[in-house]
Design a protein around this motif. Structure first.
Motif, PDB file in Angstrom:
ATOM      1  N   CYS A  18      -0.634 -93.319 -67.331  1.00 34.82           N
ATOM      2  CA  CYS A  18       0.399 -92.418 -67.839  1.00 34.82           C
ATOM      3  C   CYS A  18      -0.267 -91.245 -68.540  1.00 34.82           C
ATOM      4  N   SER A  20       1.087 -87.541 -70.584  1.00 32.61           N
ATOM      5  CA  SER A  20       2.145 -86.569 -70.916  1.00 32.61           C
ATOM      6  C   SER A  20       1.528 -85.325 -71.490  1.00 32.61           C
ATOM      7  N   ARG A  25       6.219 -85.138 -68.554  1.00 34.04           N
ATOM      8  CA  ARG A  25       5.447 -86.349 -68.250  1.00 34.04           C
ATOM      9  C   ARG A  25       4.792 -86.139 -66.899  1.00 34.04           C
ATOM     10  N   ARG A  28       3.443 -91.097 -64.435  1.00 39.19           N
ATOM     11  CA  ARG A  28       4.175 -92.255 -64.942  1.00 39.19           C
ATOM     12  C   ARG A  28       3.743 -93.479 -64.165  1.00 39.19           C
TER      13      ARG A  28
END
Lengths: 505, 327, 348
Positions: A18, A20, A25, A28
């Motif tokens: 992940c 961001s 974002r 994911r």
């Protein structure tokens, strides 16, 4: 050398990655496995997260969460050095070579073989030969990098990565600036590396390439895994479906365009090919494609039409009347518009607001005594960006922060406000993702439907096949043939583009 | 306007700092002098800004000031020309200077740095040659004309505003309108960012660049007129020396990027004011004059660094906004 | 490629034009005179009207002693001066008079020149060099004379500020010290390079007079004027301004005029700019100390002409020919102006 069994044990594995950035974002829960000697293609539209994934793997950025395993052991890459140490090297999209140095110095930049504190030049050059042989580059190590073609520079980059004992090469759009011949050489090198157990993560927009090279395809969409295709499942349609998440309609139709030509060139000569007169015409509502190899004089033709370059002779007619075009302004006044090939250098002004870019060409028409008509300018900016569905938070955003497809829409929007009668497009969909491509095709069709004559240059065969009502093929500055829609095929184009038949007319 | 916060903050800081340290700083007399000098230097800095916005540079501003200033008093005092004729003549000279810069840079494709560097030497030499290197001056003649440079107009509150301020404000307003409200201003900003793309959009980039150089030299000429009228005694070898650097520094301090395409007139004026307040503060606070270059250099550097940081934060915000704008 | 060629053509044209310009300007009498007249050179320390008056003295002496003397004014300080002297040595001259900009550090250059031809200094001396003599004045004495003018204008005393182009030069240091010592009633010093000077930046307080800062302007007239304005702004009870260089007092006058203090603000000047002389006549300037630059030029050429013809008797004893200073006040300004005019006419 012992050939490891492909896919036996994952050389590289990524789990639940992940990442961001403020406000977005980027990744994911992305997962990936890569075996020894495997070529994994990673595809996806622009903004799908490919670049972020690659940067994390190469140690340029660090993930927020998730694991990277090399040979089954968890590793962290706080910097590029750490990734290189683990055997992962990134070949950048923009070449990262010092072009004032020779090949050998570049190969060993920062880790030169030393003797008594001095660079050991003899070993530098002998070691370089070995690396160059691995990528099949037959250049003297003393050759300056600036003297090499982009393709060869790419090979030097790969050799440089191999010099760090890389077991995984990440290639980001490696063929975007290569000629066809160079591309084929790169394919050979990739296949050769694979056979020697080097794994390759290959990012590309060109699905043909992916089909040719990939053992497996990983598709990303909106920062998440959208699916995987094994060797047997890799087809064009399957890839597109996973990338955009839907089927794309196929367009079959009859040729458009009729009536008297709006744009005509008679014996037009360009400075690049002054001995080769060009004759052609485009009718209202017609989409004419210009195919040919890079360097066949297509861009030069558009630039002469639009007054960027001076003509070397001949005549341009609009609606049957000869017009004198000595500058882009003349061309604009005659009703033409050009969306140039190099979007970032010619098409848009990157460090200028979307709104101001959109209205740059139409300012003059709406101005009163030189004063801006700010109200009208605002209206046009809103109208055009809405019409073309430019994705931007607001009109004061700099164009540089938009995706390639949206930048291209801005480059187009600038002209549509002027309602040109002839639209010249040079590689209208180069380097933009599939979704934006479809939108631009739809727009071209819509404009043609409203009677705009479109002349577009494209190196993408599919684009020409799909969009052209009529196709001009160029070879070495000459129009070697003209194909009606019913005559159009890839083979026919290639024949004319390589001038295997006697030139038509 | 947000972009000007940094430089305006610097201005306020120096202003308040000096005012707190010395009560005389805020005297009407001192403030009059301050705005008077800011006006003169502001005018040539606006000219510099136009050229910098196109991504060019003009190193000949100081020499243009010197040539025009020397010529004006030479024509008036030695040749006995009438005031309007002499003014027109020197303005025509500065216009020609700008025109030749523009033509050499656009049509001959010479680099602005080189062209205007030669100009720097050439016009200085011409000024000295024409006047035979003798000091020029108006004596006690032409007092009426000199009022445009040293006269003051009483406004409310007993504060007399130097006439040159009105000239500068007039020029600044015209320049700001030109830059922000006309298509030509937009074209200048566009071509400063990306000349090729501007040309592909149908902008006659050569003509716009020539215009910028003409504006720059013309304002240099106006500056030359005002400086010579203000000082009364003019040395052809010295008048305006290094003023191009003051002008460029003020423009950069005021937010112009030497890469081109960026700059506001208000910023340039504030940039000029910062420089003038600094010089004034050094005198008022009794700081030894041999320290002044070191102080001014440091403050300009600090200003440019602050500006760069502000810009970087803004860029980051924009980038974030762009990312979040996309689904 | 194309632009390169045109640039080259341009340069070619330019160099031809420049060459033509030089030939056009090169119409000085030198050409015809190579037969008999000795060639001398008079090198100044910069470009200034002061030197134009000195040049008038040179011209007058040229006629009187039958020599030719080139006047060279280096616009950019030490570097230009060096270049000019080297040029002279390369061409060959029969004598040089030079005003040393940086006496301590130019000794090599001056000695080299002195080894090739008779060399004297004027205006600013280089006492440690091999120059044959110095034609000039005592700057310290001149400073004290200026101090006396201040005292005469302000018998009650008051605050004084000094303005100058550069403080690095020996003559400005000596003048400044003379003014300070006179105002603080210190005993007279004998001048020398090693003279101690009061540091700048601190007020020097005497019985009646306080000498505040000395402000420098690097020969930028706008700075000179702004310095005077700022002085009046920061010291409301400033009583007197002393300008050590010729252009300083005129800029002080401009500033005082605009501030409405002309006449009340006492201004003391050096040298003889027309604006200052007019000011003295009008009563807006107390007075000025003239170094009589005309005689700098005249005497330098007289000595060099003698030396060039092998006559050593022209050298003053002690190697110093003092050109007397003249204090110009309202009492003698008209006569001084007339004389000055005459001298300048004679030089043409």
């Amino acid at each position: 050398m012992n050939l490891p069994e492909p896919n036996a044990r994952p050389l590289l594995e990524v789990r639940g990655l992940c990442k961001s950035f403020p406000g977005v974002r980027a990744l994911r829960d992305v997962g990936l496995t890569l075996g020894c000697g495997e070529v994994l293609a990673v595809i996806g539209e622009n903004g799908a997260g490919k670049s972020t994934l690659m940067k994390i793997l190469a140690g340029v950025q660090e993930q927020d969460s998730g694991e990277i395993l090399v040979n089954g052991e968890t590793v962290r890459f706080p910097n590029v050095r750490a990734a290189e140490h683990a055997g992962i090297a990134l070949i950048h999209q923009e070449l990262n070579l010092a072009d004032n140095l020779d090949i050998a110095s570049n190969l060993f930049l920062g880790r030169e073989p030393q003797r008594f504190g001095f660079v050991d030049r003899r070993r530098l050059y002998s070691d370089s030969l070995g690396l160059l042989a691995q990528v099949g580059l037959d250049c003297a190590p003393r050759t300056l990098v600036s003297a090499l073609s982009p393709g060869r520079q790419q090979l030097v980059e790969i050799a440089k990565a191999l010099g760090t004992n890389a077991r995984v090469l990440i290639m980001d759009e490696p063929t975007s600036s290569l000629s066809r011949h160079e591309t084929e050489q790169l394919y050979r090198v990739v296949k050769d590396l694979r056979s020697r157990g080097v794994s390759v993560v290959y990012i590309s927009h060109r699905l043909g390439e992916v089909k040719e090279l990939a053992d497996r395809v990983l598709v990303l969409r909106d920062g998440a895994n959208a699916g995987e295709l094994q060797r047997g499942e890799i087809t064009h349609d399957a890839m597109v479906r996973l990338m955009v998440g839907r089927d794309l309609g196929r367009h079959d139709r009859t040729a458009r365009g009729h009536g008297t030509p709006v744009l005509e060139a008679r014996g037009l000569r360009t400075a690049a090919h002054p001995r080769k007169p060009l004759d052609f015409s485009v009718c209202p509502g017609e989409i004419v494609g210009v195919a040919g190899l890079v360097g066949s004089g297509r861009t030069e033709m558009l630039q002469v039409l639009f007054g960027i370059d001076p003509t070397a002779g001949g005549e341009i007619r609009m609606n049957g009347r000869p017009v004198r075009i000595a500058s882009p302004l003349d061309a604009i006044r005659a009703g033409m518009a050009l969306v140039p090939e190099d979007r970032k250098q010619q098409g848009v002004i990157l460090e200028m607001a979307v709104g101001q870019n959109t209205t740059l060409a139409s300012l003059r028409r709406d101005a009163r005594a030189g004063f801006l008509n700010r109200k009208r300018e605002g209206e046009i900016a809103v109208q055009m960006t809405t019409q073309l569905r430019v994705k931007t938070p607001d009109l004061s955003q700099f164009v540089q922060f938009l995706s390639g497809g949206n930048q291209q829409k801005v480059a187009l929007a600038k002209w549509l406000a002027l309602e040109p009668r002839v639209l010249l497009l040079d590689e209208p969909t180069r380097g933009i993702d599939i979704g934006a491509k479809q939108e631009i095709y739809r727009l071209m069709e819509e404009l043609a439907g409203r009677g705009v004559a479109i002349l577009f240059v494209s190196s993408e065969m599919e684009e020409v096949l799909r969009m052209s009502d009529r196709t001009l093929v160029m070879h070495e500055g000459r129009i070697t043939g003209e194909l009606r829609r019913d005559e159009l095929s890839e083979e026919a184009i290639m024949r004319l583009a390589t001038a295997h038949t006697a030139s038509a007319s | 306007m947000k972009k000007l916060l940094g430089i305006f903050g610097l201005f306020v800081f120096i202003f308040v700092f000096t005012a707190l340290r010395s009560p005389n700083f805020l005297s009407a007399y001192n403030l009059q002098n301050l705005v008077g000098w800011t006006s003169l230097f502001g005018i040539i800095s606006i000219g510099a800004a136009f050229v910098i916005i196109t991504g060019g540079i003009d190193l000949s501003i100081g020499s243009t000031v010197g040539l025009v200033g020397s010529l004006l008093s030479w024509l008036l005092m030695h040749k006995g020309w009438s005031e309007p004729a002499a003014l027109l003549a020197v303005l025509a000279v500065s216009l020609l200077i700008g025109l030749s810069h523009g033509l050499l840079i656009t049509k001959m494709r010479l680099q602005p740095f080189v062209v205007t560097l030669c100009g720097l030497l050439l016009y200085r030499g011409l000024a000295r040659f024409v006047t035979d290197d003798e000091s020029q001056g108006f004596g006690s003649a032409h007092d009426g004309l000199r009022r445009i440079a040293i006269g003051k107009l009483d406004v409310v509150g007993g504060f007399a505003v130097p006439v040159s301020v009105f000239i500068m404000v007039g020029i600044a307003v015209a320049a700001a309108i030109f830059l922000n409200r006309t298509i030509w201003g937009r074209y200048l900003l566009a071509l400063g960012r990306n000349e090729t793309a501007a040309r592909y959009s149908g902008i006659n980039t050569d003509r716009m660049k020539i215009t910028a150089y003409v504006i720059c030299s013309l304002l240099g000429g106006v500056g030359g007129i005002l400086f010579s009228l203000n000082l009364n005694s003019i040395q052809p070898s010295g008048l305006g020396e290094f003023y191009e650097l003051y002008a460029i520094a003020a423009a950069v301090l005021g937010g112009c990027s030497l890469r081109g395409g960026e700059g506001t007139i208000l910023g340039v004026i504030i940039g000029t004011a910062v420089m003038r307040v600094l010089y004034n503060a050094i005198n008022i606070l009794g700081i030894p004059t041999h320290l002044e270059f070191a102080i001014i250099g440091t403050v300009i550097l600090a200003g440019v660094i602050a500006d760069e940081l502000v810009k970087r934060i803004a860029t980051k915000r924009r980038a974030v906004r762009a990312l979040s704008g996309e689904p | 490629m194309k632009s390169k060629i045109s640039a080259r053509t341009f340069l070619l044209t330019l160099s031809i034009a420049v060459a033509a310009l030089f030939t056009a300007c090169d119409k000085k009498p030198e050409g015809g005179a190579s037969g008999g007249k000795k060639k001398l050179a008079y090198v100044t320390n910069g470009v200034d009207p002061f030197w134009n008056t000195a040049a008038a003295g040179v011209r007058a002496a040229e006629k009187k002693f039958g020599v030719e003397c080139e006047v060279l004014m280096p616009p950019k300080g030490v570097v230009d001066q060096k270049r000019m002297v080297e040029g002279l040595l390369a061409r060959g001259v029969d004598g040089i008079a030079i005003s040393s900009i940086d006496p301590k550090n130019q000794i090599d250059l001056i000695n080299e020149a002195a080894s090739r031809c008779p060399l004297i200094t004027h205006d600013s001396d280089a006492p440690e060099s091999k120059r044959l003599c110095f034609v000039g004045m005592d700057n310290y004495k001149a400073g004290r004379a200026a101090g006396k003018l201040v005292k005469s204008a302000l018998p009650q005393g008051g605050k004084v500020m000094i303005f100058v182009g550069r403080l690095e030069q020996l003559n400005s240091q000596q003048r400044r010290q003379g003014v300070i010592d006179e105002l603080l009633d210190r005993p007279a010093l004998t001048t020398g390079v090693t003279m101690k000077t009061d540091p700048n930046g601190f007020p020097l307080i005497g019985e009646k007079f306080t000498v505040l800062d000395t402000r420098t302007d690097n020969f930028d007239y706008a700075r000179a004027k702004a310095n005077a304005q700022d002085a009046m702004a920061s010291v409301p009870d400033l009583a007197c301004m002393v300008g050590l260089y010729a252009y300083n007092a005129p800029q002080c006058m401009e500033a005082a005029k605009e501030a409405g203090k002309i006449g009340t603000m006492k201004i003391v000047s050096f040298d003889e700019q027309e604006a200052v002389l007019q000011g003295i006549a009008d009563g807006t300037v107390v007075g000025t100390i003239s170094q009589q630059p005309y005689y700098y030029g005249f005497e330098s050429v007289r000595i060099l002409a003698g030396l060039a013809n092998g006559d050593k008797s022209v050298l003053p004893k002690d190697g110093f020919l003092e050109v007397p200073i003249v204090e110009v006040t309202k009492a003698n300004v008209e006569k001084f102006r007339v004389d000055l005019k005459k001298m300048q006419e004679a030089g043409k």
